[in-house]
Write a protein that holds these residues in place. Sequence first.
Motif, PDB file in Angstrom:
ATOM      1  N   LYS A 142       0.835  -1.185   0.000  1.00  0.00           N
ATOM      2  CA  LYS A 142       0.000   0.000   0.000  1.00  0.00           C
ATOM      3  C   LYS A 142       0.882   1.251   0.000  1.00  0.00           C
ATOM      4  O   LYS A 142       1.957   1.257   0.587  1.00  0.00           O
ATOM      5  CB  LYS A 142      -0.903   0.011   1.237  1.00  0.00           C
ATOM      6  N   ARG A 152       1.269  10.773  -1.218  1.00  0.00           N
ATOM      7  CA  ARG A 152       1.374   9.330  -1.064  1.00  0.00           C
ATOM      8  C   ARG A 152       2.575   8.826  -1.852  1.00  0.00           C
ATOM      9  O   ARG A 152       2.846   9.303  -2.963  1.00  0.00           O
ATOM     10  CB  ARG A 152       0.108   8.628  -1.586  1.00  0.00           C
ATOM     11  N   ARG A 190       4.271   2.311   8.333  1.00  0.00           N
ATOM     12  CA  ARG A 190       4.604   3.450   7.453  1.00  0.00           C
ATOM     13  C   ARG A 190       6.117   3.457   7.232  1.00  0.00           C
ATOM     14  O   ARG A 190       6.861   4.238   7.820  1.00  0.00           O
ATOM     15  CB  ARG A 190       4.102   4.738   8.079  1.00  0.00           C
ATOM     16  N   TYR A 198       7.211  -2.807   0.888  1.00  0.00           N
ATOM     17  CA  TYR A 198       7.159  -1.382   1.209  1.00  0.00           C
ATOM     18  C   TYR A 198       7.807  -0.571   0.097  1.00  0.00           C
ATOM     19  O   TYR A 198       8.675  -1.070  -0.634  1.00  0.00           O
ATOM     20  CB  TYR A 198       7.849  -1.108   2.552  1.00  0.00           C
TER      21      TYR A 198
END
Length: 278
Positions: free
Chosen positions: A2, A10, A160, A190
Motif C-alpha cells: 500500500k 502518497r 509506514r 514497502y
Amino acid sequence: MKPIAVGALRIGPGQPLALIGGPCAIENEKHALGTAERLARIAADHRTPFIYKSSYDKANRSSVGSYRGPGLREGLRILRLVRERVGVPVLSDVHDVSEVGPAADVLDVLQIPAFLCRQTDLVLACASTGKPVNVKKGQFLAPAEMKNVVAKIRSTGNERILLTERGTSFGYNNLVVDMRGLGEMRELGYPVVFDATHSVQLPGAAGDRSGGERKWVPGLARAAVAFGIDGLFMEMHEDPDRTLPDGRPLSDGPNMLRIDDLPRLLEQILSIRAAVAS
C-alpha cells in the motif's frame, strides 16, 4: 503493498514518483527557506510530489572539525518554518533516541541513517512515534537483510515504512549500486527510494572528509527510475563546491546535485517513468 502517506502526498504503487531532497546540512534560516521554496517550485512545475530534506545534525562525519549543522533545537526550528511557510513535508536524520521525541514533533518523516540502521533502540523509538520512517540501507548490508529492520519497525505496529538504497561498500573509499537490490527490497512489501547522491559518494576519500563523483548522479537516477522505484532522494545545493563563511567545505558537497541541473533531470526521469508505465 500500500502507498505510504506523508502529509497530503502518497508514496508507493500507483502514485507519482516522489522527490526527496535539499541541502545535506542546514546552513541557516534564510538559506533553508530560499532553497526549499526554489525546490518546491521546480517540483510543482513538474507535478512531482516533494519532501524537503536537510539535516539539523550530521553526526556521521569523517573529522571532528567537519560542519555538522546548527544542532537539534535550532535545526528543528528552521525545519518547522520550512514546513509552515513553504507548505511542504520535511524530513531529517535522527541519530539518537534522545532526539526522537523533539524530532517527531516537527518532522513528517524520521530518517534513520545508513550507519545506524541496525541500532535496535533507535529504530524502535522512531517507529513507536507512528510517523513514517525512512531507513537507509547500510552500506554493509545485503538488500535482503533489510527484512530484519522491517520486522523491528513492524513490531511496534507501525507500517509506514520507506526503504532507501544508497550504495554498497566496494573495497576502500568506494560504493557501487546493484540495481537488483531495489527489486529485492521492494519485495519486502514497502515503497523503495533510491538515493542517487550518496550512491556516488567516495567515503573518506578526501582524507578528513568524503569525496564524491557528482557527474554520475543523473545516470544512476535515470537507471533507478527505469528499474522501478517509488521515490528519488537527492541532496541538492545551488553551489555544492563553495565553502562556508568559516572556510569549511559543505557537508557532502562533492556528491550533491546542482539545483540548476534539477529541471532537466526531472524531465528525463519523468519521461522514463512514463515509458516504463506504458
